[in-house]
Design an enzyme around this catalytic site. Structure first.
Site, mmCIF file in Angstrom:
data_model
loop_
_atom_site.group_PDB
_atom_site.id
_atom_site.type_symbol
_atom_site.label_atom_id
_atom_site.label_comp_id
_atom_site.label_asym_id
_atom_site.label_seq_id
_atom_site.Cartn_x
_atom_site.Cartn_y
_atom_site.Cartn_z
ATOM 1 N N ASP A 158 -2.545 6.142 -3.768
ATOM 2 C CA ASP A 158 -1.343 5.523 -2.744
ATOM 3 C C ASP A 158 -0.845 4.474 -4.125
ATOM 4 O O ASP A 158 -1.000 4.006 -5.117
ATOM 5 C CB ASP A 158 -1.642 5.365 -1.490
ATOM 6 C CG ASP A 158 -2.305 4.001 -1.257
ATOM 7 O OD1 ASP A 158 -3.262 4.363 -2.202
ATOM 8 O OD2 ASP A 158 -2.683 3.119 0.024
ATOM 9 N N SER A 160 1.091 -1.443 0.060
ATOM 10 C CA SER A 160 -0.448 0.056 -0.200
ATOM 11 C C SER A 160 1.067 1.212 0.402
ATOM 12 O O SER A 160 1.716 1.112 -0.785
ATOM 13 C CB SER A 160 -0.754 0.213 1.439
ATOM 14 O OG SER A 160 -1.753 1.125 1.231
ATOM 15 N N ASP A 200 -0.986 1.164 -3.645
ATOM 16 C CA ASP A 200 -2.453 0.452 -4.142
ATOM 17 C C ASP A 200 -3.051 0.790 -5.224
ATOM 18 O O ASP A 200 -4.447 -0.020 -5.223
ATOM 19 C CB ASP A 200 -2.317 -1.138 -3.896
ATOM 20 C CG ASP A 200 -2.434 -0.558 -2.330
ATOM 21 O OD1 ASP A 200 -2.773 0.646 -1.805
ATOM 22 O OD2 ASP A 200 -3.599 -1.406 -1.750
#
Length: 454
Positions: free
Chosen positions: A241, A104, A243
């Site tokens: 961000d 992430s 992901d």
């Protein structure tokens, strides 16, 4: 032994905690727990595997796919895609489960493995515990024609883009948008879907090299997006961000529009169109009090949960609610997604700007953010934060002083010996004074004796 699964899958330093061996074993364990059901016609279970563009994702994906296929699971390799795309494709393909390989918003050296159940749903704790308990046990070892096969999911991105475009109430002609893709998983699909919807698109942070994900760009570093929006005279900017399960925004003057403001805009729009289930928005206790006030004035109830998008999702599922999210930019539209989707959120923001003819700055004025300060008090016994009478008395006194114009939140860290003290007030001076005083009380009352701290 500490639990391997955290709040969002298994995450850590790639080739440190998260090795190829662990990835293989997790996949084999997940195959037993999640792939035990066979289709009525006797076909093998199917799993979708996707990743963000981190360099380590290549060997981790290979290990995961080897573990699944050697356990009799057919694997659909979707390549580099956002986490919400993987979740959508699991449901769209009617796969038995799926795996997303990403850390992430973490820096490039980290990585993670997250499992989704059938339908693209996040796993409950008990299922993660079952996978963890399966580690070290004998895996399933089919032979000959019973081993799983690995195939490229060649139209994965196209399916996801078509799905996103189908959520728009109208096209986006006339809008100029800057997209910051964090050199992450949205670098391909986000610019394509906004352009396909009719917007003029300026793209930054969309040159992933495996090592630069989240590096000075994206939702955790809004400076470059603010500069680009002003430089190009754009209507607004969208930041993802790594992901792409988050979305933050920047208005035409370069001012940040955070997750709370985004949720206020979208909740009001859904209520107006009659699509906000029971006139409820689900958000965590960390959302600004200004959001609750704005929603109350509009006849919308704020349902609060513990911090973490998984708790937001649980509350949404339990109540059948249509919108929820976090201040950090995880926004969940249950009508279209099973998890936070940064590209979907950005499109819905754009639709509101295009449809109303109002600027994002004007729309964001739907809520007034109250000044907020948080102090992390370290080296304390966090287990006593909720029971210490001195702390409770200080919090009660602060709440009386703040009245309806502010609030206090004490939250023990889940991973460190610290307590987070957060105060909101009508002005920053009051918030700073009360937060500092409470932090002092917490430090004095919950101090760990020196002989125990050594």
């Amino acid at each position: 032994m500490a639990r391997l699964f955290g709040t969002d899958g298994v995450r850590g330093l790639a080739n440190g905690l998260l090795t190829a061996e662990l990835a293989l074993q997790l996949a084999q364990a997940a195959a037993v727990v999640l792939g035990h059901e066979r289709a009525a016609n006797g076909t093998r279970p199917r799993a979708v595997v996707a990743r963000d563009p981190r360099a380590s994702g290549e060997f981790i994906a290979a290990a995961v796919e080897a573990g699944l296929s050697s356990s009799g699971i057919d694997v659909y390799d979707a390549g580099v895609l956002p986490t919400p795309a993987a979740a959508y494709l699991i449901a769209d393909l009617d796969a038995d489960f799926g795996v997303m390989i990403s850390a992430s918003h973490n820096p490039a050296p980290d990585n993670g493995i997250k499992f989704f159940a059938r339908g693209g749903q996040k796993l409950p704790d008990e299922v993660e515990d079952a996978i963890e308990a399966q580690l070290g046990k004998e895996p399933s070892r089919p032979v000959a024609g019973d081993v799983g096969r690995i195939q490229r999911f060649s139209d994965a991105e196209d399916r996801y883009i078509v799905h996103l475009l189908g959520t728009l109430p109208h096209r986006l002609e006339g809008l100029k948008v800057v997209l910051d893709c964090a050199h992450g998983a949205a670098s391909g699909c986000s610019p394509q879907v906004f352009a396909s919807a009719g917007a003029e698109v300026v793209v930054i942070g969309a040159e992933p090299d495996g090592l630069n994900i989240n590096d000075g760009v994206g939702s955790t570093h809004l400076g470059p997006l603010k500069e680009a929006v002003v430089k190009h005279g754009a209507d607004f900017g969208i930041a993802h961000d790594g992901d792409a399960d988050r979305c933050l925004a920047v208005d035409h003057e370069g001012n940040e529009v955070d997750g709370d403001q985004i949720m206020a805009i979208l909740a009001l729009a859904l209520k107006k169109s009659g699509k906000l289930k029971d006139d409820v928005l689900v958000a965590t206790v960390m959302s600004n009090l200004g959001l609750k006030i704005a929603l109350r004035d509009a006849g919308i109830t704020l349902r609060e949960t513990a911090v973490g998008d998984r708790y937001v999702l649980e509350a949404m599922r339990d109540g059948g609610f249509s919108l929820g999210g976090e201040q950090s930019g995880h926004v969940i539209f249950s009508d279209y997604a099973t998890t936070g989707d940064g590209v979907l959120t950005g499109l819905q923001i754009a639709a509101q700007v295009a449809g109303t003819g109002r600027t994002l700055q004007d729309l964001a004025r739907a809520m007034t953010k109250l000044p907020q300060l948080m102090i992390n008090v370290k080296g304390v016994d966090k287990s006593r934060a909720a029971t210490d009478v001195g702390v409770a008395a200080a919090v009660a006194a602060a709440e009386v002083e703040l009245g309806d114009t502010g609030r206090v939140l004490l939250r023990p860290s889940g991973t460190e010996a610290l307590v987070r003290v957060m105060v909101e007030a009508a002005d920053m001076e009051t918030a700073t004074r009360i937060c500092t005083e409470l932090a002092g009380v917490v430090e004095d009352r919950l101090a760990i004796p020196r002989e125990l701290a050594l």
